[in-house]
Design a protein around this motif. Sequence first.
Motif, PDB file in Angstrom:
ATOM      1  N   PHE A  17       1.950   3.589   9.486  1.00 22.39           N
ATOM      2  CA  PHE A  17       1.707   4.219   7.953  1.00 22.39           C
ATOM      3  C   PHE A  17       0.739   3.116   7.249  1.00 22.39           C
ATOM      4  O   PHE A  17       0.919   1.927   7.089  1.00 22.39           O
ATOM      5  CB  PHE A  17       3.045   4.465   7.306  1.00 22.39           C
ATOM      6  CG  PHE A  17       3.155   4.662   5.906  1.00 22.39           C
ATOM      7  CD1 PHE A  17       2.785   6.204   5.647  1.00 22.39           C
ATOM      8  CD2 PHE A  17       3.093   3.742   4.815  1.00 22.39           C
ATOM      9  CE1 PHE A  17       2.696   6.579   4.359  1.00 22.39           C
ATOM     10  CE2 PHE A  17       3.178   4.049   3.636  1.00 22.39           C
ATOM     11  CZ  PHE A  17       2.838   5.594   3.343  1.00 22.39           C
ATOM     12  N   ARG A  18      -0.072   3.845   6.373  1.00 23.93           N
ATOM     13  CA  ARG A  18      -0.860   2.989   5.621  1.00 23.93           C
ATOM     14  C   ARG A  18      -0.961   3.590   4.310  1.00 23.93           C
ATOM     15  O   ARG A  18      -0.963   4.892   3.933  1.00 23.93           O
ATOM     16  CB  ARG A  18      -2.340   3.001   6.067  1.00 23.93           C
ATOM     17  CG  ARG A  18      -2.540   2.437   7.332  1.00 23.93           C
ATOM     18  CD  ARG A  18      -4.018   2.438   7.800  1.00 23.93           C
ATOM     19  NE  ARG A  18      -4.052   1.612   9.030  1.00 23.93           N
ATOM     20  CZ  ARG A  18      -5.108   1.099   9.407  1.00 23.93           C
ATOM     21  NH1 ARG A  18      -6.258   0.987   8.721  1.00 23.93           N
ATOM     22  NH2 ARG A  18      -5.303   0.385  10.542  1.00 23.93           N
ATOM     23  N   PRO A  20      -2.214   5.221   0.856  1.00 28.57           N
ATOM     24  CA  PRO A  20      -3.747   5.679   0.504  1.00 28.57           C
ATOM     25  C   PRO A  20      -4.363   4.707  -0.482  1.00 28.57           C
ATOM     26  O   PRO A  20      -3.889   4.269  -1.355  1.00 28.57           O
ATOM     27  CB  PRO A  20      -3.276   6.874  -0.147  1.00 28.57           C
ATOM     28  CG  PRO A  20      -1.897   7.058   0.468  1.00 28.57           C
ATOM     29  CD  PRO A  20      -1.198   6.115   0.628  1.00 28.57           C
ATOM     30  N   LEU A  21      -5.642   4.551  -0.021  1.00 29.49           N
ATOM     31  CA  LEU A  21      -6.492   3.592  -0.920  1.00 29.49           C
ATOM     32  C   LEU A  21      -6.478   4.139  -2.590  1.00 29.49           C
ATOM     33  O   LEU A  21      -6.410   3.470  -3.312  1.00 29.49           O
ATOM     34  CB  LEU A  21      -7.876   3.634  -0.184  1.00 29.49           C
ATOM     35  CG  LEU A  21      -9.156   2.640  -1.322  1.00 29.49           C
ATOM     36  CD1 LEU A  21      -8.456   1.322  -0.969  1.00 29.49           C
ATOM     37  CD2 LEU A  21     -10.347   2.897  -0.602  1.00 29.49           C
ATOM     38  N   LEU A  22      -6.498   5.212  -2.616  1.00 24.22           N
ATOM     39  CA  LEU A  22      -6.463   5.762  -3.930  1.00 24.22           C
ATOM     40  C   LEU A  22      -5.290   5.559  -4.563  1.00 24.22           C
ATOM     41  O   LEU A  22      -5.265   5.225  -5.789  1.00 24.22           O
ATOM     42  CB  LEU A  22      -6.536   7.454  -4.033  1.00 24.22           C
ATOM     43  CG  LEU A  22      -6.651   8.171  -5.428  1.00 24.22           C
ATOM     44  CD1 LEU A  22      -7.943   7.698  -5.764  1.00 24.22           C
ATOM     45  CD2 LEU A  22      -6.731   9.549  -5.271  1.00 24.22           C
ATOM     46  N   ALA A  23      -3.963   5.486  -4.181  1.00 18.77           N
ATOM     47  CA  ALA A  23      -2.766   5.097  -4.674  1.00 18.77           C
ATOM     48  C   ALA A  23      -2.907   3.459  -4.951  1.00 18.77           C
ATOM     49  O   ALA A  23      -2.295   3.132  -5.921  1.00 18.77           O
ATOM     50  CB  ALA A  23      -1.633   5.489  -3.708  1.00 18.77           C
ATOM     51  N   ILE A  24      -3.612   2.923  -4.120  1.00 17.75           N
ATOM     52  CA  ILE A  24      -3.533   1.253  -4.285  1.00 17.75           C
ATOM     53  C   ILE A  24      -4.638   1.199  -5.657  1.00 17.75           C
ATOM     54  O   ILE A  24      -4.194   0.321  -6.541  1.00 17.75           O
ATOM     55  CB  ILE A  24      -4.112   0.501  -3.096  1.00 17.75           C
ATOM     56  CG1 ILE A  24      -3.049   0.665  -1.905  1.00 17.75           C
ATOM     57  CG2 ILE A  24      -4.216  -0.963  -3.538  1.00 17.75           C
ATOM     58  CD1 ILE A  24      -3.715   0.314  -0.705  1.00 17.75           C
ATOM     59  N   LEU A  25      -5.620   1.918  -5.652  1.00 17.07           N
ATOM     60  CA  LEU A  25      -6.507   1.504  -6.761  1.00 17.07           C
ATOM     61  C   LEU A  25      -5.862   2.196  -8.109  1.00 17.07           C
ATOM     62  O   LEU A  25      -6.099   1.499  -9.081  1.00 17.07           O
ATOM     63  CB  LEU A  25      -7.996   2.478  -6.482  1.00 17.07           C
ATOM     64  CG  LEU A  25      -8.632   1.957  -5.233  1.00 17.07           C
ATOM     65  CD1 LEU A  25      -9.998   2.861  -5.157  1.00 17.07           C
ATOM     66  CD2 LEU A  25      -9.133   0.493  -5.580  1.00 17.07           C
TER      67      LEU A  25
END
Length: 76
Positions: A17-18, A20-25
Amino acid sequence: MHDGNGGEHRQITKVEFRYPLLAILLLAAIFAFTSFAVGYDQGQLLSMVFGDQAYKENFLHELFHDTRHALGFPCH
Ligand SMILES: [Zn+2]
């Protein structure tokens, strides 16, 4: 689980599981904005709506400052 040959099989399921980059940003942007509003604003944010009056009233600064004191945070 037996395979009928006297051996034993084990099934291991790995789930990768990773975030999402959008959620981190998005969270980073919210963190930056909130940190500025709580810790550094001197009327800049409300000046977009109220103009120079916002710098005189300093509403957000006083709000968060009073909140810090109400919570017992030793800011000065
Ligand atoms: Zn204070």
